[in-house]
Scaffold this active site. Sequence first.
Site, short mmCIF file in Angstrom:
data_model
loop_
_atom_site.label_atom_id
_atom_site.label_comp_id
_atom_site.label_asym_id
_atom_site.label_seq_id
_atom_site.Cartn_x
_atom_site.Cartn_y
_atom_site.Cartn_z
N ARG A 45 -0.29 4.33 -0.55
CA ARG A 45 -1.10 5.40 0.08
C ARG A 45 -1.27 6.67 -0.75
NH1 ARG A 45 -3.41 1.83 3.20
NH2 ARG A 45 -2.34 1.33 5.16
N ASN A 71 -6.68 0.70 -2.74
CA ASN A 71 -7.52 1.36 -1.74
C ASN A 71 -6.95 2.71 -1.34
OD1 ASN A 71 -5.40 0.05 -0.45
ND2 ASN A 71 -6.57 -0.37 1.40
N HIS A 77 -2.94 -12.44 1.09
CA HIS A 77 -2.52 -12.64 2.50
C HIS A 77 -3.26 -13.78 3.21
CE1 HIS A 77 -5.97 -9.98 2.68
NE2 HIS A 77 -5.27 -8.88 2.46
N HIS A 122 0.86 -1.19 0.00
CA HIS A 122 0.00 0.00 0.00
C HIS A 122 0.90 1.24 0.00
CE1 HIS A 122 -3.66 -2.36 0.84
NE2 HIS A 122 -2.83 -3.14 1.50
N HIS A 142 0.74 3.35 8.55
CA HIS A 142 -0.20 4.23 9.26
C HIS A 142 0.61 5.17 10.14
CE1 HIS A 142 -3.81 2.19 7.97
NE2 HIS A 142 -3.33 1.03 8.36
N ASP A 186 2.11 -7.03 2.43
CA ASP A 186 0.92 -6.25 2.77
C ASP A 186 1.36 -4.98 3.51
OD1 ASP A 186 -1.67 -5.40 3.03
OD2 ASP A 186 -2.29 -6.94 4.46
N HIS A 209 -9.21 -10.07 -1.34
CA HIS A 209 -9.07 -9.94 0.12
C HIS A 209 -10.24 -10.74 0.69
CE1 HIS A 209 -8.67 -7.45 3.95
NE2 HIS A 209 -9.87 -7.97 4.07
ZN LIG Z 1 -6.13 -7.07 2.23
#
Ligand SMILES: [Zn+2]
Length: 429
Positions: free
Chosen positions: A54, A84, A222, A52, A299, A295, A169
């Site tokens: 971001r 996402n 995952h 990710h 954050h 993954d 997912h």
């Molecule tokens: Zn996921």
Amino acid sequence: MDPAQHLDRTGDVLVTDGRIAALDPNARAPGTPVVDARGLIVCPGLIDIHVHLREPGAEHKETIETGTRAAAAGGFTAVACMPNTKPAIDTVETLTLIIERARAVGSCRVYPVATITARREGIELADVAALRRHGAIAFSDDGDGVENDDLMRAAFQQAKDLDVVLIQHCEYKSISAGGVMHKGAVSDRLGLPGLDRASEDRMIERDIALMRETGARYHVAHISTAGAVQLVRDAKAEGLPITTEVCPHHLLLTDEACTERDPNTKMHPPLRSAADVDACKAGLVDGTIDCIVTDHAPHAADEKAKGFLAAPPGIVGIESSLALVLKAFPDASPMGWLGLIHRMTVAPAEVLGLEVPTLSPGRPADLTLIDPHAKWRIDPVAFHSKSRNTPFSGWGVVGRPVATFLGGRLSHCLDSEDRRLEWRKAAIN
Ligand SMILES: [Zn+2]
């Protein structure tokens, strides 16, 4: 070490104009700069197909620039980034923005995964054909599973037509709703709402049935439960084009790690039982699980400081991935180094349909140099990522990528400034 050629030997790699020119060159041209890699493993650049970055939308957690910089530090020359973001990667516009941004500031190759459904809402399909034409490497609503059966069937049919892989997912929110950690004795003890294994297993079962109907390629993101590993093993035995991946934390930690309610032990899917960890390890060894991913989910500190219930799930991983896999499998045993590198290069490339990474002449010189004996301590403060959310802070580990070359150019070098300058000079020529 070149798993694609089953090659494990001592020798030189000659790089010219950013490409592999020869292995074991017996006549080095006079004046050719030399990178002294004695004692190191030289292998094709590592690939992480689940990260990710971001950007756009959460640049305070990570950007394409910092995330790919972190990837290079972890020995990676390519990543697939999940959609996402905000907005989600569900339009050609957002997709193109990421591709162009990665070309401008990226320290590794970036393959964007686009959404299966518009706005990642699980209501109607995104324009997957257009997204594919403009460079989406795969499709996923990662962060959420696609729950609606008819919608997922339509996605499978499109994926089959486009010959592209769907990455799921696997989580039925109707089963997992409100869960913040693995449902079991530990969640009962802590009084925290649990995420049942069934939320993962049931979705894989549903999707395997849809694979039988449509024949499309499908990848379980995952994987975390013993039941899921067995479902994938059986589907492979049946001849279905199914693949899966596992994260280092699901090879090393159980739900007992959540005892102190450290939000850095909160992730989806959650840390599960020792039996699940054992099943994931066995699945990786026997080939049921194809590849290793992180993954990588950055954050900010204040977001993770909200406490176990409210903190967002996920941990950073791309700078500690190799070392943590080696923690789970010391000295790469029993897969062997070639087998382990295969699971971090060839196998992830095959899942996405990328050209198989190898050290053959003519191929881009994407290379990772690994010191298999380096002892070090994981220190989040030293991460190149913008975020520090890891449960592995302070862990002693063995094995480390010390340099990464992208198209023949140095994208990371751990060593002293002198060595870095010497290598950069060598890499530019
Ligand atoms: Zn996921």
